[in-house]
Design a protein around this motif. Structure first.
Motif, PDB file in Angstrom:
ATOM      1  N   UNK A  18     -16.074  54.519 -14.855  1.00 29.35           N
ATOM      2  CA  UNK A  18     -14.804  54.193 -15.497  1.00 29.35           C
ATOM      3  C   UNK A  18     -13.660  54.311 -14.495  1.00 29.35           C
ATOM      4  N   UNK A  19     -13.736  55.341 -13.628  1.00 30.31           N
ATOM      5  CA  UNK A  19     -12.712  55.511 -12.604  1.00 30.31           C
ATOM      6  C   UNK A  19     -12.766  54.379 -11.579  1.00 30.31           C
ATOM      7  N   UNK A  20     -13.991  54.007 -11.183  1.00 30.39           N
ATOM      8  CA  UNK A  20     -14.146  52.923 -10.213  1.00 30.39           C
ATOM      9  C   UNK A  20     -13.631  51.605 -10.770  1.00 30.39           C
ATOM     10  N   UNK A  21     -13.846  51.401 -12.061  1.00 29.60           N
ATOM     11  CA  UNK A  21     -13.383  50.169 -12.683  1.00 29.60           C
ATOM     12  C   UNK A  21     -11.865  50.047 -12.600  1.00 29.60           C
ATOM     13  N   UNK A  22     -11.190  51.194 -12.666  1.00 31.79           N
ATOM     14  CA  UNK A  22      -9.743  51.173 -12.558  1.00 31.79           C
ATOM     15  C   UNK A  22      -9.268  50.741 -11.184  1.00 31.79           C
ATOM     16  N   UNK A  23     -10.153  50.894 -10.178  1.00 28.59           N
ATOM     17  CA  UNK A  23      -9.809  50.497  -8.813  1.00 28.59           C
ATOM     18  C   UNK A  23     -10.328  49.115  -8.454  1.00 28.59           C
ATOM     19  N   UNK A  24     -11.064  48.475  -9.383  1.00 31.49           N
ATOM     20  CA  UNK A  24     -11.721  47.207  -9.081  1.00 31.49           C
ATOM     21  C   UNK A  24     -11.064  46.083  -9.859  1.00 31.49           C
ATOM     22  N   UNK A  25     -10.198  45.285  -9.241  1.00 30.63           N
ATOM     23  CA  UNK A  25      -9.489  44.224  -9.962  1.00 30.63           C
ATOM     24  C   UNK A  25     -10.395  43.109 -10.437  1.00 30.63           C
ATOM     25  N   UNK A  26     -11.612  43.017  -9.906  1.00 24.95           N
ATOM     26  CA  UNK A  26     -12.503  41.918 -10.288  1.00 24.95           C
ATOM     27  C   UNK A  26     -13.437  42.298 -11.423  1.00 24.95           C
ATOM     28  N   UNK A  27     -13.369  43.531 -11.900  1.00 24.35           N
ATOM     29  CA  UNK A  27     -14.258  43.946 -12.980  1.00 24.35           C
ATOM     30  C   UNK A  27     -13.673  43.468 -14.293  1.00 24.35           C
ATOM     31  N   UNK A  28     -14.293  42.458 -14.872  1.00 22.05           N
ATOM     32  CA  UNK A  28     -13.775  41.901 -16.100  1.00 22.05           C
ATOM     33  C   UNK A  28     -14.067  42.781 -17.281  1.00 22.05           C
ATOM     34  N   UNK A  29     -14.167  42.191 -18.445  1.00 28.74           N
ATOM     35  CA  UNK A  29     -14.493  42.958 -19.633  1.00 28.74           C
ATOM     36  C   UNK A  29     -15.823  42.481 -20.179  1.00 28.74           C
ATOM     37  N   UNK A  30     -16.544  43.413 -20.805  1.00 30.57           N
ATOM     38  CA  UNK A  30     -17.839  43.096 -21.391  1.00 30.57           C
ATOM     39  C   UNK A  30     -18.965  43.347 -20.434  1.00 30.57           C
ATOM     40  N   UNK A  31     -20.143  43.676 -20.966  1.00 25.01           N
ATOM     41  CA  UNK A  31     -21.309  43.967 -20.126  1.00 25.01           C
ATOM     42  C   UNK A  31     -22.549  43.424 -20.769  1.00 25.01           C
ATOM     43  N   UNK A  32     -23.303  42.730 -19.966  1.00 26.69           N
ATOM     44  CA  UNK A  32     -24.614  42.274 -20.405  1.00 26.69           C
ATOM     45  C   UNK A  32     -25.605  43.413 -20.307  1.00 26.69           C
ATOM     46  N   UNK A  33     -25.279  44.456 -19.515  1.00 28.40           N
ATOM     47  CA  UNK A  33     -26.123  45.638 -19.301  1.00 28.40           C
ATOM     48  C   UNK A  33     -27.368  45.351 -18.503  1.00 28.40           C
ATOM     49  N   UNK A  34     -27.546  44.127 -18.082  1.00 24.78           N
ATOM     50  CA  UNK A  34     -28.701  43.793 -17.257  1.00 24.78           C
ATOM     51  C   UNK A  34     -28.250  43.368 -15.873  1.00 24.78           C
ATOM     52  N   UNK A  35     -28.970  43.781 -14.830  1.00 25.29           N
ATOM     53  CA  UNK A  35     -28.659  43.282 -13.496  1.00 25.29           C
ATOM     54  C   UNK A  35     -28.986  41.798 -13.415  1.00 25.29           C
ATOM     55  N   UNK A  36     -28.271  41.046 -12.572  1.00 27.73           N
ATOM     56  CA  UNK A  36     -28.573  39.612 -12.470  1.00 27.73           C
ATOM     57  C   UNK A  36     -29.974  39.389 -11.945  1.00 27.73           C
TER      58      UNK A  36
END
Length: 220
Positions: A177-195
């Motif tokens: 959650x902290x890293x997401x605050x520093x990552x401008x490219x992290x959108x919203x929503x998660x598929x929860x699966x790696x590509x």
């Protein structure tokens, strides 16, 4: 047991009876998540090969497995972890362990930090952010959130107490959650699966594994 878990349990049972179509169903259901876990341990360049080795062992030992979908995911994750650790030892490398894991024992996890961190991740960013966590937290997060194991199964996979895994996962998700605050490219929503990536030349596909499984059974 409902939905996908019931279908996976049925497919595992059929695969144990030699149904190759069912084994391919199991492979398709479990492989993307398992590959994501292996990537956490060995990194991208070697993950496909290590996952392939794990699937060959899964195919060879499947007849001895007993349990439902949850237990199968945990069993497969333990095999994948062992193959990954063998690979690391062979290469003379170690995963980066952060902190003293013993301090996690007995500490209760707070309410659902997972929801706050995970909902903000996107599929493409998931593993790159998880890779920035200490190894114990990264494994706990991937096993709980990506592979879908409960705390008990994840603890059995890692050889730890369930409370330690819960706390490691909680700390990892809080850090995400902290890293997401520093990552401008992290959108919203998660598929929860790696590509899911195209197999490398040496990677083993489900068809290859089922062929090997059939050959192994004929040799027994």
């Amino acid at each position: 047991m409902l939905g996908d878990d019931a279908e996976l349990t049925t497919a595992v049972c059929a695969a144990q009876d030699g149904d190759e179509t069912a084994f391919r169903t199991v492979y398709r259901a479990v492989h993307p998540r398992l590959l994501g876990y292996v990537r956490t341990l060995v990194g991208d360049p070697d993950a496909e090969d290590v996952a392939s080795e794990a699937w060959l062992q899964i195919a060879r030992d499947l007849e001895r497995f007993s349990g439902d979908a949850d237990r199968f995911r945990g069993w497969a994750a333990r095999i994948a972890r062992n193959r990954a650790l063998d690979h690391i030892r062979m290469r003379g490398r170690r995963p980066a362990i952060g902190g003293d894991e013993t301090e996690l024992t007995g500490r209760a996890a707070e309410s659902d930090t997972a929801g706050e961190a995970i909902e903000a991740l996107t599929t493409d960013s998931t593993l790159s952010l998880i890779a920035r966590l200490p190894q114990d937290q990264a494994e706990a997060v991937v096993l709980r959130v990506v592979v879908g194991l409960d705390a008990k199964s994840a603890a059995e996979t890692l050889g730890k107490r369930a409370g330690a895994v819960r706390t490691a996962a909680h700390r990892g998700l809080k850090r995400l959650a902290e890293l997401l605050g520093d990552d401008p490219e992290s959108g919203s929503g998660l598929d929860a699966l790696p590509p899911q990536r195209e197999p490398r030349r040496r990677a083993v596909t489900s068809a290859t594994v089922t062929h090997t499984r059939a050959r192994t059974q004929k040799d027994m």
